[in-house]
Design a protein around this motif. Structure first.
Motif, short mmCIF file in Angstrom:
data_model
loop_
_atom_site.label_atom_id
_atom_site.label_comp_id
_atom_site.label_asym_id
_atom_site.label_seq_id
_atom_site.Cartn_x
_atom_site.Cartn_y
_atom_site.Cartn_z
N PHE A 23 58.71 34.13 43.44
CA PHE A 23 57.30 34.53 43.57
C PHE A 23 57.20 35.90 44.22
N ALA A 24 57.95 36.11 45.31
CA ALA A 24 57.92 37.39 46.01
C ALA A 24 58.43 38.52 45.11
N PHE A 25 59.49 38.26 44.36
CA PHE A 25 60.03 39.26 43.45
C PHE A 25 59.00 39.64 42.40
N ALA A 65 52.06 33.44 38.42
CA ALA A 65 51.20 33.67 39.58
C ALA A 65 51.62 34.93 40.32
N GLY A 66 52.93 35.08 40.53
CA GLY A 66 53.43 36.27 41.21
C GLY A 66 53.13 37.53 40.42
N ALA A 67 53.32 37.46 39.10
CA ALA A 67 53.06 38.62 38.25
C ALA A 67 51.60 39.03 38.30
N ALA A 68 50.69 38.05 38.21
CA ALA A 68 49.25 38.35 38.25
C ALA A 68 48.84 38.97 39.58
N ILE A 69 49.37 38.44 40.68
CA ILE A 69 49.03 38.99 41.99
C ILE A 69 49.59 40.40 42.13
N GLY A 70 50.83 40.61 41.67
CA GLY A 70 51.42 41.95 41.73
C GLY A 70 50.64 42.96 40.93
N ASP A 71 50.19 42.56 39.75
CA ASP A 71 49.39 43.47 38.92
C ASP A 71 48.07 43.82 39.61
#
Length: 202
Positions: A23-25, A65-71
């Motif tokens: 998730f962090a990555f 979820a991680g990708a969406a938050i990062g974007d």
């Protein structure tokens, strides 16, 4: 260093904390392209086929979820500081990516956000460009959720195929799957360039 961290995470694929690290990555990858989140998702999917862990559906949800938050972090960076503030933004490659992202966002924003996630530098430029041009935030959030699910599902799918095909050799399966994922990203990039060249800007 990042490759070493990636390898360590793959080696500990059956540990519960690996999904938190994934998730962090994926969050970092949304605004810092050197983080190899896609290769990690693919590699964990390959291992899941042979080892039964981590759960594939959970892998997709965590990565998405991680990708969406990062974007969305990249969107906020673009909205706050623009796309010219830092020196790396003014390199020839970065300027070209931002210019192309701005053009595509202005004409076909939904498609470019969903497909552009498969291109490491492209997804950062697109998300930051969306913020810099003040794209409607709820629309952007919704599109990044769809984009994250498509990206994670495709990465896991590639890993599963490679895992079944080369299940007797997970390491080789990981290498093949990562190369396939890179090839898909390259194809998406070329198709977007072709489409951009053939479709007039409205």
């Amino acid at each position: 260093m990042l490759e070493g961290l990636n390898a360590a995470l793959l080696a500990a694929a059956d540990q519960p904390w690996v999904l938190l690290a994934l998730f962090a990555f994926c969050v970092l990858d949304g605004f810092f392209p050197p983080v190899p989140s896609e290769s990690l998702v693919v590699g964990l999917a390959v291992i899941s086929v042979s080892a039964g862990a981590p759960d594939l559906w959970l892998l997709i949800l965590v990565a998405a979820a991680g990708a969406a938050i990062g974007d969305n972090i990249a969107y906020q960076i673009g909205r706050t500081v623009g796309t010219r503030r830092f020196r790396w933004m003014r390199t020839r490659k970065a300027e070209a990516a931002f210019a192309r992202a701005d053009e595509l966002l202005a004409t076909r924003g939904a498609v470019i956000i969903i497909t552009g996630r498969h291109i490491p530098l492209g997804r950062v430029a697109i998300s930051m460009g969306a913020g810099a041009t003040a794209m409607h935030r709820p629309t952007f959030v919704f599109l990044t959720i769809i984009s994250g699910l498509v990206w994670a599902g495709l990465a896991v799918g590639v890993g599963v195929l490679a895992g079944h095909w080369l299940g007797h050799n997970p390491l080789l399966g990981i290498v093949v799957a990562i190369l396939a994922a890179m090839a898909i990203g390259l194809v998406v990039d070329r198709l977007m360039a072709w489409w951009s060249a053939r479709t007039p800007v409205v």
